[in-house]
Design a protein around this motif. Structure first.
Motif, PDB file in Angstrom:
ATOM      1  N   VAL A 116       0.985  -1.055  -0.117  1.00  0.00           N
ATOM      2  CA  VAL A 116       0.185   0.009  -0.077  1.00  0.00           C
ATOM      3  C   VAL A 116       0.659   1.293   0.040  1.00  0.00           C
ATOM      4  CG1 VAL A 116      -1.687   1.377   1.591  1.00  0.00           C
ATOM      5  CG2 VAL A 116      -2.240  -1.245   1.523  1.00  0.00           C
ATOM      6  N   SER A 117       0.933   2.335  -1.151  1.00  0.00           N
ATOM      7  CA  SER A 117       1.118   3.703  -0.705  1.00  0.00           C
ATOM      8  C   SER A 117      -0.119   4.746  -1.395  1.00  0.00           C
ATOM      9  CB  SER A 117       1.802   3.615  -2.274  1.00  0.00           C
ATOM     10  OG  SER A 117       2.827   4.632  -1.827  1.00  0.00           O
ATOM     11  N   VAL A 118       0.670   6.373  -1.049  1.00  0.00           N
ATOM     12  CA  VAL A 118      -0.164   6.986  -1.322  1.00  0.00           C
ATOM     13  C   VAL A 118       0.129   7.395  -2.993  1.00  0.00           C
ATOM     14  CG1 VAL A 118      -1.396   9.091  -0.488  1.00  0.00           C
ATOM     15  CG2 VAL A 118      -0.647   6.832   0.782  1.00  0.00           C
ATOM     16  N   GLY A 132      -3.085  -0.160  -4.044  1.00  0.00           N
ATOM     17  CA  GLY A 132      -2.175  -1.402  -3.509  1.00  0.00           C
ATOM     18  C   GLY A 132      -1.675  -1.152  -5.257  1.00  0.00           C
ATOM     19  N   PHE A 133      -0.119  -1.791  -4.958  1.00  0.00           N
ATOM     20  CA  PHE A 133       0.487  -3.037  -5.695  1.00  0.00           C
ATOM     21  C   PHE A 133       0.111  -4.790  -6.230  1.00  0.00           C
ATOM     22  CE2 PHE A 133       4.263  -4.573  -7.951  1.00  0.00           C
ATOM     23  CZ  PHE A 133       4.461  -3.374  -9.181  1.00  0.00           C
ATOM     24  N   ARG A 134      -0.321  -4.380  -7.322  1.00  0.00           N
ATOM     25  CA  ARG A 134      -0.630  -5.966  -7.380  1.00  0.00           C
ATOM     26  C   ARG A 134       0.246  -6.368  -8.301  1.00  0.00           C
ATOM     27  NH1 ARG A 134      -6.980  -5.988  -8.865  1.00  0.00           N
ATOM     28  NH2 ARG A 134      -6.687  -6.087 -10.741  1.00  0.00           N
ATOM     29  N   ALA A 177       4.649   5.396  -6.055  1.00  0.00           N
ATOM     30  CA  ALA A 177       3.521   5.019  -6.546  1.00  0.00           C
ATOM     31  C   ALA A 177       3.136   6.449  -7.408  1.00  0.00           C
ATOM     32  CB  ALA A 177       2.477   5.124  -5.722  1.00  0.00           C
ATOM     33  N   GLU A 178       3.940   6.949  -8.042  1.00  0.00           N
ATOM     34  CA  GLU A 178       4.094   8.095  -9.239  1.00  0.00           C
ATOM     35  C   GLU A 178       3.364   7.636 -10.035  1.00  0.00           C
ATOM     36  OE1 GLU A 178       4.832  11.036 -10.269  1.00  0.00           O
ATOM     37  OE2 GLU A 178       4.930  11.596  -8.069  1.00  0.00           O
ATOM     38  N   PRO A 179       2.459   7.957 -10.609  1.00  0.00           N
ATOM     39  CA  PRO A 179       1.318   7.921 -11.710  1.00  0.00           C
ATOM     40  C   PRO A 179       2.522   7.940 -13.014  1.00  0.00           C
ATOM     41  CG  PRO A 179       1.141   9.731 -10.738  1.00  0.00           C
ATOM     42  CD  PRO A 179       1.960   9.592  -9.427  1.00  0.00           C
ATOM     43  N   ILE A 210      -3.424  -0.057  -8.133  1.00  0.00           N
ATOM     44  CA  ILE A 210      -4.585   0.291  -8.431  1.00  0.00           C
ATOM     45  C   ILE A 210      -4.987   0.829  -6.745  1.00  0.00           C
ATOM     46  CG2 ILE A 210      -7.026  -1.719  -8.113  1.00  0.00           C
ATOM     47  CD1 ILE A 210      -4.911  -1.829  -9.804  1.00  0.00           C
ATOM     48  N   THR A 211      -6.009   1.714  -7.146  1.00  0.00           N
ATOM     49  CA  THR A 211      -7.377   2.690  -6.532  1.00  0.00           C
ATOM     50  C   THR A 211      -7.290   2.219  -5.549  1.00  0.00           C
ATOM     51  OG1 THR A 211      -7.361   4.085  -8.180  1.00  0.00           O
ATOM     52  CG2 THR A 211      -8.840   4.834  -6.506  1.00  0.00           C
ATOM     53  N   LEU A 212      -7.585   2.245  -4.444  1.00  0.00           N
ATOM     54  CA  LEU A 212      -8.574   1.744  -3.527  1.00  0.00           C
ATOM     55  C   LEU A 212      -9.059   2.570  -2.380  1.00  0.00           C
ATOM     56  CD1 LEU A 212      -5.304  -0.195  -1.285  1.00  0.00           C
ATOM     57  CD2 LEU A 212      -7.100  -1.093  -2.942  1.00  0.00           C
TER      58      LEU A 212
END
Length: 327
Positions: free
Chosen positions: A18-20, A31-33, A103-105, A114-116
């Protein structure tokens, strides 16, 4: 009984990093999957056969720059909850925090974040969309988000989402993202101690003020972090690392972990830059006065109980009532 069973029930581990994602309208918990699903493995498929060992083995499947940051900061998966799936498998849910630059887009692999929870705006707006976001089709999202909210309320887990150098806005953005609405700047600064002329907050003993850092002030620290992450030596040593850091910190104090910051350097230079930005400092270019910077005193995050718990909670944490309003 096999290592992957518990009283005849099959046991699996799922890891949700999880990151922001920071910045304006894109502020969100993500979240990274791996591929199209969260990383998953049957307990007993690795040496030792315990759940935590299985979760740690899933960390090893993350990209190299992620693994470097996790190792440098001493971050490890936390057990969150368990869920009995429809197929009879008992799934143990684990999560691990990652600093926001990862998590830089605009970075390669962004499509795997993936947006949580989508944040930004007022508490009223958050109340309208929050429940839907937590109860959508992303499995485990509600449990993961609620766990990290509780950790941010009660423990010094904020630092796991930030580089060692950070601004007051970046610290507040982490809370705003998890709660889904913009937190009051002055109230957050007073509670946390992260803000101009704020003392005796819950984080005051863990940080030191760096004041208004000028561009290039952290260049030496940037270079050392890039060199440490450049295991393949693709940058050509200190000279290459210095040139990359100078380019990536142009017009900003912190490293700018984006493809455009690489400049004429090879594409292989980006992973060391991303890892370094996640450890030392990260700052988007922005207009207006330069922000005040802070440094975490310990090199790695320390998990301690907060003296005063964080009070604000979004109104949509609880299920909506039949009238359509949140309790």
């Amino acid at each position: 009984m096999g290592a992957a069973t518990l009283l005849g029930v099959r046991v699996a581990v799922v890891l949700v990093p999880v990151s922001v994602q920071m910045g304006g309208e894109s502020l969100r918990v993500v979240g990274f999957r791996q591929g199209d699903a969260w990383a998953r493995r049957t307990v007993g498929a690795t040496a030792g056969g315990s759940a935590i060992q299985t979760a740690r083995s899933l960390v090893e499947e993350l990209p190299p720059e992620y693994r470097h940051v996790v190792t440098q900061l001493g971050l490890w998966p936390s057990g969150i909850a368990f869920k009995e799936e429809a197929d009879g498998v008992l799934t143990l849910i684990y999560s691990i925090p990652l600093p926001t630059p990862l998590a830089e887009p605009d970075l390669p692999g962004a499509e795997r974040w993936i947006t949580l929870v989508e944040g930004g705006g007022s508490q009223a707006k958050a109340s309208l969309r929050g429940s839907d976001l937590l109860h959508d089709q992303e499995p485990y999202a509600e449990r993961v988000v609620e766990y990290w909210r509780e950790e941010l309320e009660e423990e010094t887990r904020l630092f796991a989402f930030l580089p060692r150098y950070f601004t007051a806005r970046q610290a507040r953005d982490v809370y705003s993202a998890f709660w889904g609405y913009d937190q009051d700047p002055d109230g957050f600064a007073t509670w946390s101690g992260i803000g101009q002329n704020k003392k005796n907050g819950v984080y005051s003993e863990h940080i030191e003020s760096c004041g208004d850092l000028q561009n290039g002030a952290l260049l030496s620290a940037h270079v050392e972090a890039v060199l440490a992450a450049d295991s393949a030596q693709v940058l050509g040593g200190r000279v290459g690392a210095t040139l990359l850091s100078e380019s990536a910190s142009d017009r900003a104090v912190g490293l700018w972990p984006r493809p455009g910051a690489v400049g004429s350097a090879s594409h292989q230079a980006l992973p060391p830059l991303v890892a370094a930005a996640s450890l030392v400092a990260y700052q988007r270019t922005s207009r207006g006065p330069k922000p005040s910077w802070y440094k975490r005193k310990p090199e790695a995050p320390i998990e301690e109980r907060l003296k005063n718990l964080y009070a604000p909670r979004a109104v949509w944490v609880f299920p909506p009532q039949a009238t359509g309003t949140a309790s």
